[in-house]
Design an enzyme around this catalytic site. Structure first.
Site, PDB file in Angstrom:
ATOM      1  N   ARG A 155       0.840  -1.216   0.000  1.00  0.00           N
ATOM      2  CA  ARG A 155       0.000   0.000   0.000  1.00  0.00           C
ATOM      3  C   ARG A 155       0.873   1.263   0.000  1.00  0.00           C
ATOM      4  O   ARG A 155       0.554   2.247  -0.661  1.00  0.00           O
ATOM      5  CB  ARG A 155      -0.931   0.000   1.228  1.00  0.00           C
ATOM      6  CG  ARG A 155      -1.758  -1.265   1.322  1.00  0.00           C
ATOM      7  CD  ARG A 155      -3.253  -1.042   1.274  1.00  0.00           C
ATOM      8  NE  ARG A 155      -3.904  -2.304   0.943  1.00  0.00           N
ATOM      9  CZ  ARG A 155      -4.509  -3.110   1.810  1.00  0.00           C
ATOM     10  NH1 ARG A 155      -4.613  -2.763   3.072  1.00  0.00           N
ATOM     11  NH2 ARG A 155      -5.052  -4.249   1.413  1.00  0.00           N
TER      12      ARG A 155
ATOM     13  N   GLU B 215     -13.498 -14.624  10.675  1.00  0.00           N
ATOM     14  CA  GLU B 215     -13.578 -13.906   9.403  1.00  0.00           C
ATOM     15  C   GLU B 215     -13.453 -14.839   8.194  1.00  0.00           C
ATOM     16  O   GLU B 215     -12.343 -15.143   7.758  1.00  0.00           O
ATOM     17  CB  GLU B 215     -12.478 -12.833   9.338  1.00  0.00           C
ATOM     18  CG  GLU B 215     -12.490 -12.050   8.032  1.00  0.00           C
ATOM     19  CD  GLU B 215     -11.449 -10.931   7.968  1.00  0.00           C
ATOM     20  OE1 GLU B 215     -10.719 -10.729   8.947  1.00  0.00           O
ATOM     21  OE2 GLU B 215     -11.374 -10.267   6.932  1.00  0.00           O
TER      22      GLU B 215
ATOM     23  N   LYS C 277     -17.046 -11.680  11.171  1.00  0.00           N
ATOM     24  CA  LYS C 277     -16.613 -10.639  10.228  1.00  0.00           C
ATOM     25  C   LYS C 277     -16.755 -11.187   8.817  1.00  0.00           C
ATOM     26  O   LYS C 277     -15.839 -11.827   8.285  1.00  0.00           O
ATOM     27  CB  LYS C 277     -15.158 -10.244  10.529  1.00  0.00           C
ATOM     28  CG  LYS C 277     -14.578  -9.240   9.542  1.00  0.00           C
ATOM     29  CD  LYS C 277     -13.361  -8.543  10.109  1.00  0.00           C
ATOM     30  CE  LYS C 277     -12.664  -7.692   9.072  1.00  0.00           C
ATOM     31  NZ  LYS C 277     -11.659  -6.793   9.654  1.00  0.00           N
TER      32      LYS C 277
ATOM     33  N   SER D 222     -14.411  -4.626   4.316  1.00  0.00           N
ATOM     34  CA  SER D 222     -14.809  -3.877   3.112  1.00  0.00           C
ATOM     35  C   SER D 222     -14.375  -4.592   1.842  1.00  0.00           C
ATOM     36  O   SER D 222     -15.060  -4.481   0.817  1.00  0.00           O
ATOM     37  CB  SER D 222     -14.309  -2.434   3.151  1.00  0.00           C
ATOM     38  OG  SER D 222     -12.916  -2.345   3.283  1.00  0.00           O
ATOM     39  N   GLY D 223     -13.268  -5.315   1.870  1.00  0.00           N
ATOM     40  CA  GLY D 223     -12.923  -6.245   0.791  1.00  0.00           C
ATOM     41  C   GLY D 223     -12.725  -5.656  -0.594  1.00  0.00           C
ATOM     42  O   GLY D 223     -12.875  -6.372  -1.578  1.00  0.00           O
ATOM     43  N   GLY D 224     -12.437  -4.366  -0.690  1.00  0.00           N
ATOM     44  CA  GLY D 224     -12.232  -3.762  -2.005  1.00  0.00           C
ATOM     45  C   GLY D 224     -13.395  -2.873  -2.434  1.00  0.00           C
ATOM     46  O   GLY D 224     -13.345  -2.252  -3.500  1.00  0.00           O
TER      47      GLY D 224
ATOM     48  N   ARG E 173      -9.395  -0.933   4.456  1.00  0.00           N
ATOM     49  CA  ARG E 173      -9.223   0.058   3.383  1.00  0.00           C
ATOM     50  C   ARG E 173     -10.328   1.119   3.378  1.00  0.00           C
ATOM     51  O   ARG E 173     -10.055   2.300   3.135  1.00  0.00           O
ATOM     52  CB  ARG E 173      -9.176  -0.665   2.028  1.00  0.00           C
ATOM     53  CG  ARG E 173      -7.856  -1.333   1.757  1.00  0.00           C
ATOM     54  CD  ARG E 173      -7.969  -2.373   0.679  1.00  0.00           C
ATOM     55  NE  ARG E 173      -8.675  -3.565   1.138  1.00  0.00           N
ATOM     56  CZ  ARG E 173      -8.955  -4.617   0.370  1.00  0.00           C
ATOM     57  NH1 ARG E 173      -8.596  -4.613  -0.899  1.00  0.00           N
ATOM     58  NH2 ARG E 173      -9.572  -5.667   0.872  1.00  0.00           N
TER      59      ARG E 173
END
Ligand code: 13P
Length: 335
Positions: free
Chosen positions: A33, A177, A219, A261-263, A292
């Site tokens: 990142r 998760e 999650k 949020s996964g993208g 993110r």
């Protein structure tokens, strides 16, 4: 097992309008990142970035827990405050990522199994001593022509259940998760079928291992069209399908469901959560544990320069406040 402590911790993390900030990127992921923005990744820059996020004024209004990476839970701010103390002083519980990553699943090309059970009892005892009140373990499920296989679903659910049992033994609330990845061009029906199957297999394994459900948080990913799908389901449909799936698969004794949020974009993730919280009664809290979707605007603004702290913190605060409103089913009005 101290069920009272587990239950109280889990409930604290999803108190009204509260959620979780995921900041547990491994060094590799954090470096990726940073690289994308031309920020040098060193122990000090990673520390400065995380300390900047965690000292955002008022962060405790909307964030009840922060998930840390092993490096971060051992670090101190530039003025010598241990990171767990920085959080606790604002009423924010420190959490810790304890899996050691998703590795190739033997005999199943393209699929992963999450590792990290070896030595986990001892690591959890150490993390508890460092102040961790909750933990995270992420399993990854890929949608493709041939996947997910039963082997992938079962192996990952087994890992999640054994991790959860070990956490509870240590007095630490496990965040369970199972992430169904958005990657691919699959439609929303396929995502729904796979996601429901994953939840069913996970709750079956948790039951087999006598995991105390009032002392966990789930999650999940949301039920979405694949990232490259030709036609993508809209926000109302995503919210409705995700909530219906959860109502069918997640026992009422689980205190909270905190999404990744996964993208999804920051605003998209917030809007999906808000709509779900307007759709009638549910037995558990529905909130956020975004990485993110909370950090992105702040990371861009900080850009590796501590002179940008104020601007970056204001952007983080805005995302946190927007998600606080969403967790309460309310529209967010920026100040
Ligand atoms: P994202 O919200 O960026 O998907 O990260 C959440 C998380 O903790 C993934 O494991």
């Amino acid at each position: 097992m101290d069920t009272t402590r587990l239950r109280e911790t889990a409930q604290y993390l999803v108190a009204d309008g509260k959620g979780i900030l995921a900041a547990d990127e491994s060094t590799g992921t954090c470096t990726k990142r940073f690289d994308a923005l031309g920020i040098e990744s060193t122990e000090t820059t990673r520390r400065d970035y995380r300390a900047m996020l965690f000292s955002t004024p008022g962060i405790g209004d909307s964030v009840a827990g922060v998930i840390l990476y092993d490096e971060t839970i051992r670090q101190e701010t530039a003025d010598g405050t241990p990171i767990p103390k920085l959080l606790l002083d604002q009423g924010v519980f420190p959490g810790i990522k304890v899996d050691t990553g998703a590795k190739d699943l033997a005999g199943h090309p393209g699929e992963k199994v999450t590792e990290g059970l070896d030595g986990l009892r001892e690591r959890l005892a150490e993390y508890a001593g460092l102040g961790a009140r909750f933990a995270k373990w992420r399993a990854v499920i890929t949608i493709d022509e041939e996947t997910p296989s039963t082997a992938c679903l079962v192996a990952n659910a087994h890992g999640l259940a054994r991790y959860a049992a070990l956490c509870q033994e240590a007095g630490i609330v496990p965040i369970v998760e199972p992430e169904v990845l958005m990657d691919g061009d699959h439609d929303v029906d396929t995502c729904e079928a796979v996601t429901r199957m994953a939840w069913d297999v996970v709750f079956g394994a948790l039951k087999d291992h006598d995991v105390y459900l009032p002392g966990i948080l789930l999650k999940p990913s949301m039920i979405l069209s694949g990232k490259d799908a030709p036609a993508r389901a809209g926000a109302e449909e995503v919210a409705r399908r995700t909530l219906e799936g959860l109502l069918d698969c997640v026992p009422a004794s689980v205190p909270g469901v905190v999404f990744l949020s996964g993208g999804q974009g920051p605003e998209e993730a917030t809007e999906h959560l808000r709509i779900m919280n307007t759709l009638g009664d549910k037995p558990w809290k529905l909130s956020f544990s975004y990485g993110r979707a909370l950090q992105q605007p702040a990371l861009h603004a900080w850009a590796g320069d501590n002179a940008n702290t104020e601007k970056a913190q204001a952007l983080l605060k805005e995302r946190c406040d927007a998600n606080r409103a969403a967790a309460l089913g309310k529209e967010f009005v920026a100040a």
